[in-house]
Motif scaffolding. Sequence first.
Motif, short mmCIF file in Angstrom:
data_model
loop_
_atom_site.label_atom_id
_atom_site.label_comp_id
_atom_site.label_asym_id
_atom_site.label_seq_id
_atom_site.Cartn_x
_atom_site.Cartn_y
_atom_site.Cartn_z
N VAL A 762 0.84 -1.21 0.00
CA VAL A 762 0.00 0.00 0.00
C VAL A 762 0.88 1.25 0.00
N ASP A 763 1.92 1.27 0.83
CA ASP A 763 2.93 2.34 0.75
C ASP A 763 3.84 1.99 -0.42
N ALA A 764 3.39 2.37 -1.61
CA ALA A 764 3.92 1.80 -2.86
C ALA A 764 5.17 2.53 -3.34
N THR A 765 6.29 2.21 -2.73
CA THR A 765 7.58 2.75 -3.17
C THR A 765 8.25 1.67 -4.01
N GLY A 766 8.10 1.77 -5.32
CA GLY A 766 8.53 0.70 -6.20
C GLY A 766 10.03 0.65 -6.39
N TRP A 767 10.52 -0.53 -6.73
CA TRP A 767 11.91 -0.72 -7.16
C TRP A 767 11.91 -1.85 -8.17
N ASN A 768 12.90 -1.86 -9.04
CA ASN A 768 12.98 -2.83 -10.12
C ASN A 768 14.01 -3.88 -9.79
#
Length: 846
Positions: A762-768
Amino acid sequence: MRRLLRVLVIVATVLATLVLILAGTAVYVVRDAFPSYDGSVDLPGLSADVEVVRDENGIAQIYADTTADLFAAQGYVHAQDRFFEMDFRRHVTSGRLAEMFGEDALEADEFVRTLGWRRIAEQELAMVTPATRRALDAYATGVNAYLDNHQGSKLSLEYAVLGLNGLDYRAEPWTAADSLAWLKAMAWDLRGNMDEEIERVRLAATRTPAQIAELFPKYPYDRNEPIVPSSTVAQGKFIGTAPEVSRAAFSPALLAELKRIEKVSAKLPQLMGRGDGIGSNSWVVSGEHTKSGKPLLANDPHLSPSMPGIWEQMGLHCRRVGTACPFDVSGFTFSGVPGVVIGHNDEIAWGFTNLDPDVTDLYLEKVRGNATVYGKRTEPLTVRTETFRVAGRDEPVTITVRESLHGPLISDVSEDQRTVGRLAAEAGPQAAARTGGERYAVALRWTALSPGRTADALFAMNKARGWQAFRDAAKLFEVPAQNLVYADRSGHIGYQAPGRIPIRGKGTGDWPAPGWDPSYEWKGYIPFAALPYEFDPPDGIIATANQAVVPADYPYHLSTTWDYGYRSQQIADRLAAGGKLDPAAMTRIQFDDLNRNAAMLVPHLLRIKIGDPWVREGQDTLRGWTFRQPAASAAAAYFNVVWRDVLALTFHDQLPEETWPDGGSRWFEVVRNLVAQPDSEWWDDVNTKEKRETRDDILRKALVNARDEITVAMARDPKYWQWGRLHTLTLTNQTLGKSGIGPVERLFNRGPYQLGGGPSVVDATGWNAAEGYEVDAVPSMRMVVDLSDLDRSRWINLTGVSGHAFDDHYVDQTPLWATGRTLPWPYTRESVDSHREHTLTLHPAS
């Protein structure tokens, strides 16, 4: 000796003086562009005084008597705060970046001109209502009033730095088309599944249909609910047989061509972002779930981070709301576009998440001379030329753009403008009989390449005073299609899916279609009346987080690329858990950092027998972990390193590098399915010929590798491991912040900031996972609207309102944003006045 000392003192004094002069000059240049928040300014075209009130964070609330005055003032304020951002955006959307940044930007410009964003925006000017056109023109008047007295370094520090590189530049006047073109860029970044079409083709070269299906799992309706849990369409109205899915085997020539298209399109600046991390959360609850007895609405769009952030907070208030001036709205705006995009007025509130319907199709075209094959005939290509001015070059560059019945030939865009070579072979249900001598091209059909009235929709939402007026506004919202959530002060809540979404003949758009076969044409668009909506659902909860919108039996094809629902189900579960909510509780949910993927995978990791105490010490950090991912968590740090290793060990040996897992929700679901198949061929490392690996072999190796990696990255002792030390955010200026020149980048970039959260959290701090742990997608803002008392609403922005480096409001909101805190959101005049720190009066020019 004394003489030498004297000389040294003189030299030191001179050098110190030069340093002070240079420092003073630098400070002057930096501050030269800072806008004035106080006093008075003449603004040509105003009919009466306009008041711009700012609070301690520089957030502007504008008060005017007429619509024209209101939007002229908004244009002036946007130009004050962020003109370079506006100018950069219009150069992107008109394919003119090379004018500012030279040869390196030319290929991206060619791609944008081939798509024709600016041409479509100019066509839309003739379609919007007269009221919308007047608002766009008034906004441009305000921008240009600011430009009349500010150029070069007085506009922004970026122009001063570019001037050092020899750029002789004067900002040209703003136009209404500049504002509309930005909507095309927004639509491009939120366009749907074109990237997945290309990925499927890549995989088809080496993988079987069954293997590809495993990498694109079906939506898990049994675990994660769609937005609208039941659906019926009767007599053309929304009140379900899924279309066929077809595929083809594609030749190496086509694979190379699609790779080239992907490479060129990737050069476009990510104004909003792409990838699994680009989505949003929004939800609304009725009064039965709140302490006040009135609805609460929350929204946090997930976009690529940028410096400055994508949004600017602002209020637009008519002193007397009526026919002459119908706006009393506050929320998040785009610099360069008049009005409020997401927010509330005095009666309703609304939020957006990306619906992500499939509105783009790639068509393979058989080209014969200046025509394409279509059925038993040929259709002439439409041809036009585009000319580019390039900084550093004396002569302009000219290209030829060709369009088929389906759209522009995007395969024409390359370094040498070569056309697709003849496909070596074709097979599968989409194949046509081979004919000699044709050359092949790839055309893009996209709903945003037809002019529409999304600009009208934004103004209509700003003015809407109830559910029916809101739905009428949504009917005009064509691209990009969004999930719209709604609440009003009368206690109602709702959801509407808008957009121009195609109905296809054959296929579902998951694979490139044969342009020569008329049966693959679009047959029209889903009628608005048949698009999903909800109004006052019995449970009083509507949660959208890019998950499936409708059940599988919905009769129209919307998409096959939903988010897999890990975020949405966590939100829905928390909302349904009981207890009465207030704005603070809603904000806590926005900052929820539970990793449902970890909850699935960790039990399997803990069952792995580890003999080495060194590795077991790392594994032990996962015991008793609650699967939460705050920045300080050691367990989250170790798990995410393990997760990245699991993906690499499982898939990198069997997939092309361009399709390696990014680690988002699709891969959550892929691995979830695979852990139930411990002997699946995906677990096998094809590079070890003497052994066939199983699930537990890969999980064990991932635990070992991760222990080594995290030790090198942080410490031997797990008590010093922290997820935020790996998972960092650097706010990067989209132009000079990527210059490669350290001192210049330090002028404009900020960070790194240590963050918690993660992709599909939900705390959407994306990384690849294919690249590293650095944050590449974020909640670009957070807001909670309290319909019982609008002054109790809360908001926060990723950065600040200012686009000027070193301004007090450049990143003043970032520390609050990073730790889940928010600011008061004053709305009524009394509340705005109580937060007043600055007042600027705009006078009609005499």
